[in-house]
Design a protein around this motif. Structure first.
Motif, mmCIF file in Angstrom:
data_model
loop_
_atom_site.group_PDB
_atom_site.id
_atom_site.type_symbol
_atom_site.label_atom_id
_atom_site.label_comp_id
_atom_site.label_asym_id
_atom_site.label_seq_id
_atom_site.Cartn_x
_atom_site.Cartn_y
_atom_site.Cartn_z
ATOM 1 N N ALA A 1 49.631 29.545 34.077
ATOM 2 C CA ALA A 1 49.854 29.061 35.440
ATOM 3 C C ALA A 1 49.640 30.189 36.448
ATOM 4 O O ALA A 1 49.058 29.978 37.522
ATOM 5 N N ALA A 2 50.094 31.395 36.108
ATOM 6 C CA ALA A 2 49.899 32.541 37.003
ATOM 7 C C ALA A 2 48.414 32.868 37.150
ATOM 8 O O ALA A 2 47.939 33.177 38.256
ATOM 9 N N LEU A 3 47.652 32.782 36.047
ATOM 10 C CA LEU A 3 46.215 33.035 36.113
ATOM 11 C C LEU A 3 45.499 31.960 36.923
ATOM 12 O O LEU A 3 44.570 32.250 37.689
ATOM 13 N N ALA B 1 46.747 30.269 39.388
ATOM 14 C CA ALA B 1 47.073 30.464 40.794
ATOM 15 C C ALA B 1 46.175 31.520 41.436
ATOM 16 O O ALA B 1 45.899 31.464 42.636
ATOM 17 N N ARG B 2 45.682 32.471 40.631
ATOM 18 C CA ARG B 2 44.860 33.551 41.158
ATOM 19 C C ARG B 2 43.364 33.292 40.981
ATOM 20 O O ARG B 2 42.553 34.063 41.498
ATOM 21 N N SER B 3 43.014 32.234 40.252
ATOM 22 C CA SER B 3 41.604 31.973 39.992
ATOM 23 C C SER B 3 40.935 31.314 41.194
ATOM 24 O O SER B 3 41.604 30.783 42.089
ATOM 25 N N LEU C 1 53.584 29.688 31.413
ATOM 26 C CA LEU C 1 53.861 30.497 32.604
ATOM 27 C C LEU C 1 52.727 31.491 32.864
ATOM 28 O O LEU C 1 52.305 31.687 34.013
ATOM 29 N N LEU C 2 52.213 32.102 31.798
ATOM 30 C CA LEU C 2 51.131 33.070 31.960
ATOM 31 C C LEU C 2 49.856 32.402 32.475
ATOM 32 O O LEU C 2 49.200 32.910 33.394
#
Length: 303
Positions: free
Chosen positions: A54-56, A58-60, A51-52
């Protein structure tokens, strides 16, 4: 603002974050070992890690497109070795002093050098040989074979250090074509079933009071990677790596304060020999190829 300060100072601040992350991860692993199996700890760590990451992603800048890979086999091989390293490390936390776990973990550069010579054909230079000799001498001081019964957990951590070394060799190969986030994503995804399937054999529903520890062990695992990577981008390996060796005295203090553990003289002397050997090798590599030495170190931290 951090950007206005000297790069070495900023690197030191990032390494402070890494050190606190490693200590928090060790304590949370010790606490969770009272209620969960090692496989369960690794499963929950991977689950939250997915999850962590995936969040990174999405912002990369390149987003999820960077996950396209033609090297699935390489990722699988790397994570079999890395999972073995993690298992040995977390298993050791449950049974032997925290300082002994970290001291044995510091043998990873020894096995990495040996494997690099065997598998990658790298030269065994005099500084590398010195690091090997001092590292093995330090290991013998810590384990003291023939001086009584050797706890199986010590051997598990030692085997885990070899697993970490194998994963570093494979990471060096993958880093030529894969981004760090790609490598971390496949690490969490591949290791997720590695932890889940054995956990299902004797599944224990985690008590509610373990939830903060589960979150902490997962978050600090990723923050340790991130902080070390940022530190290596700002300063040379000769600056950053000695800071990492502060983990041993710091974790010894944590073990003393929270678990009444006392670090004995052979462990301290053995760790000192390993530190000396690694510093000799790092300084030699830095003089030979500063940029390459730093770039190699940015790929991944011990955990």
């Amino acid at each position: 603002m951090l950007n206005d300060r000297h790069p070495v100072l900023v690197a030191a601040l990032w390494m402070t974050g890494a050190l606190f992350s490693f200590m928090a991860m060790a304590v949370s692993g010790r606490e969770l070992s009272q209620d969960l199996t090692t496989f369960q700890i690794l499963f929950f760590r991977s689950l939250i890690g997915v999850l962590l990451i995936a969040a990174l992603l999405a912002r990369s800048h390149h987003g999820f497109a960077q996950l396209r890979t033609r090297r699935t086999g390489g990722h699988v091989l790397r994570n079999i070795a890395h999972f073995g390293g993690q298992y040995g490390w977390f298993y050791g936390l449950a049974f032997i002093p925290l300082a002994e776990v970290i001291a044995i973990e510091f043998t990873t550069p020894i096995w990495t050098a040996l494997l690099a010579c065997t598998l990658l054909g790298e030269r065994l230079t005099l500084p590398r040989l010195s690091a090997l000799v001092l590292g093995i001498a330090g290991l013998l001081l810590i384990l003291r074979p023939g001086m009584g019964s050797l706890h199986p957990a010590s051997l598990a951590v030692l085997v885990g250090a070899v697993g970490y070394a194998l994963s570093y060799i494979q990471t060096k190969s993958l880093a030529a074509t894969e981004t760090p986030l790609c490598i971390l994503f496949y690490m969490t995804m591949i290791q997720l079933p590695f932890g889940l399937i054995p956990s299902m054999v004797e599944w224990q529903t985690p008590p509610l009071h373990t939830l903060p520890w589960i979150i902490l062990v997962s978050v600090t695992a990723m923050s340790a990677h991130y902080c070390m990577a940022r530190a290596f981008k700002l300063a040379d390996a000769t600056v950053v790596v000695p800071m990492d060796f502060m983990r041993l005295p710091l974790i010894a203090v944590v073990g003393f304060l929270f678990y009444d553990e006392i670090i004995d003289l052979p462990v301290a002397l053995g760790a000192g020999l390993m530190l000396a050997g690694n510093l000799i090798n790092i300084r030699a590599e830095q003089r030979k190829a500063p940029s390459r030495a730093t770039a190699t170190q940015t790929t991944e931290s011990p955990q």
